[in-house]
Design a protein around this motif. Structure first.
Motif, PDB file in Angstrom:
ATOM      1  N   ALA A  47       0.822  -1.205   0.000  1.00  0.00           N
ATOM      2  CA  ALA A  47       0.000   0.000   0.000  1.00  0.00           C
ATOM      3  C   ALA A  47       0.860   1.261   0.000  1.00  0.00           C
ATOM      4  O   ALA A  47       0.582   2.212  -0.734  1.00  0.00           O
ATOM      5  N   VAL A  48       1.911   1.271   0.798  1.00  0.00           N
ATOM      6  CA  VAL A  48       2.801   2.433   0.847  1.00  0.00           C
ATOM      7  C   VAL A  48       3.544   2.600  -0.474  1.00  0.00           C
ATOM      8  O   VAL A  48       3.670   3.716  -0.995  1.00  0.00           O
ATOM      9  N   LEU A  49       4.040   1.512  -1.040  1.00  0.00           N
ATOM     10  CA  LEU A  49       4.730   1.593  -2.322  1.00  0.00           C
ATOM     11  C   LEU A  49       3.797   2.066  -3.435  1.00  0.00           C
ATOM     12  O   LEU A  49       4.170   2.909  -4.254  1.00  0.00           O
ATOM     13  N   LEU A  50       2.591   1.550  -3.453  1.00  0.00           N
ATOM     14  CA  LEU A  50       1.622   1.952  -4.466  1.00  0.00           C
ATOM     15  C   LEU A  50       1.282   3.429  -4.343  1.00  0.00           C
ATOM     16  O   LEU A  50       1.195   4.149  -5.339  1.00  0.00           O
ATOM     17  N   GLU A  51       1.144   3.883  -3.115  1.00  0.00           N
ATOM     18  CA  GLU A  51       0.853   5.299  -2.885  1.00  0.00           C
ATOM     19  C   GLU A  51       2.018   6.190  -3.329  1.00  0.00           C
ATOM     20  O   GLU A  51       1.808   7.259  -3.897  1.00  0.00           O
ATOM     21  N   SER A  52       3.234   5.753  -3.107  1.00  0.00           N
ATOM     22  CA  SER A  52       4.378   6.568  -3.516  1.00  0.00           C
ATOM     23  C   SER A  52       4.586   6.559  -5.029  1.00  0.00           C
ATOM     24  O   SER A  52       5.085   7.517  -5.593  1.00  0.00           O
ATOM     25  N   ILE A  53       4.179   5.501  -5.694  1.00  0.00           N
ATOM     26  CA  ILE A  53       4.338   5.429  -7.144  1.00  0.00           C
ATOM     27  C   ILE A  53       3.310   6.306  -7.856  1.00  0.00           C
ATOM     28  O   ILE A  53       3.653   7.079  -8.743  1.00  0.00           O
ATOM     29  N   VAL A  54       2.044   6.194  -7.465  1.00  0.00           N
ATOM     30  CA  VAL A  54       0.995   6.952  -8.160  1.00  0.00           C
ATOM     31  C   VAL A  54       0.746   8.314  -7.522  1.00  0.00           C
ATOM     32  O   VAL A  54      -0.027   9.099  -8.051  1.00  0.00           O
ATOM     33  N   GLU A  55       1.365   8.568  -6.389  1.00  0.00           N
ATOM     34  CA  GLU A  55       1.300   9.849  -5.678  1.00  0.00           C
ATOM     35  C   GLU A  55      -0.115  10.245  -5.274  1.00  0.00           C
ATOM     36  O   GLU A  55      -0.466  11.424  -5.246  1.00  0.00           O
ATOM     37  N   THR A  56      -0.931   9.280  -4.993  1.00  0.00           N
ATOM     38  CA  THR A  56      -2.256   9.497  -4.423  1.00  0.00           C
ATOM     39  C   THR A  56      -2.634   8.246  -3.624  1.00  0.00           C
ATOM     40  O   THR A  56      -2.067   7.174  -3.839  1.00  0.00           O
ATOM     41  N   ASN A  57      -3.571   8.389  -2.733  1.00  0.00           N
ATOM     42  CA  ASN A  57      -3.937   7.279  -1.857  1.00  0.00           C
ATOM     43  C   ASN A  57      -4.860   6.315  -2.598  1.00  0.00           C
ATOM     44  O   ASN A  57      -6.025   6.612  -2.827  1.00  0.00           O
ATOM     45  N   VAL A  58      -4.335   5.174  -2.979  1.00  0.00           N
ATOM     46  CA  VAL A  58      -5.120   4.149  -3.663  1.00  0.00           C
ATOM     47  C   VAL A  58      -5.075   2.829  -2.887  1.00  0.00           C
ATOM     48  O   VAL A  58      -5.203   1.759  -3.469  1.00  0.00           O
TER      49      VAL A  58
END
Length: 119
Positions: A47-58
């Motif tokens: 979740a943290v990696l995904l958020e840092s990649i797309v730069e929004t909370n997903v």
């Protein structure tokens, strides 16, 4: 500490495994227990990696994908003409989450590194 959890969940998972292996007599039960507990660790890291990649909370998207594993597992058990036992479905679904999140973490980690190198 957050960087270590996101970057190296395998190291943390292995340290917990080695610690529990000293405490518990059967290594098979220890492995199952650590895999079950590792789902929470890998879910958070993904979740943290995904958020840092797309730069929004997903994180909700990751949660939805993870929750979809349980009914898919129940349908799969039904297709194989097995009786759907909810405890069995939950245990298998939880372990499938482990098998889904570990490679997902590796892929997200590689994408994050590549994105960081490009920018």
């Amino acid at each position: 500490m957050l960087v270590y959890i996101v970057s190296f969940p395998l190291v943390i998972w292995f340290m917990v495994y080695m610690t529990l292996r000293k405490i518990m007599p059967k290594s098979v039960n220890t492995f199952k227990l650590v895999c079950d507990a590792g789902v929470v660790l890998w879910f958070y890291a993904c979740a943290v990696l995904l958020e840092s990649i797309v730069e929004t909370n997903v994180a909700w998207l990751l949660l939805a994908v993870c929750c979809a594993i349980f009914p898919i597992n129940a349908i799969w058990q039904r297709v194989r003409h097995e009786e759907v036992v909810f405890t069995k479905m939950f245990v298998h679904g939880w372990r499938l989450l482990f098998l889904f999140l570990v490679p997902a973490h590796a892929i997200l980690f590689a994408i994050g590194i590549a994105k960081h190198m490009i920018h």
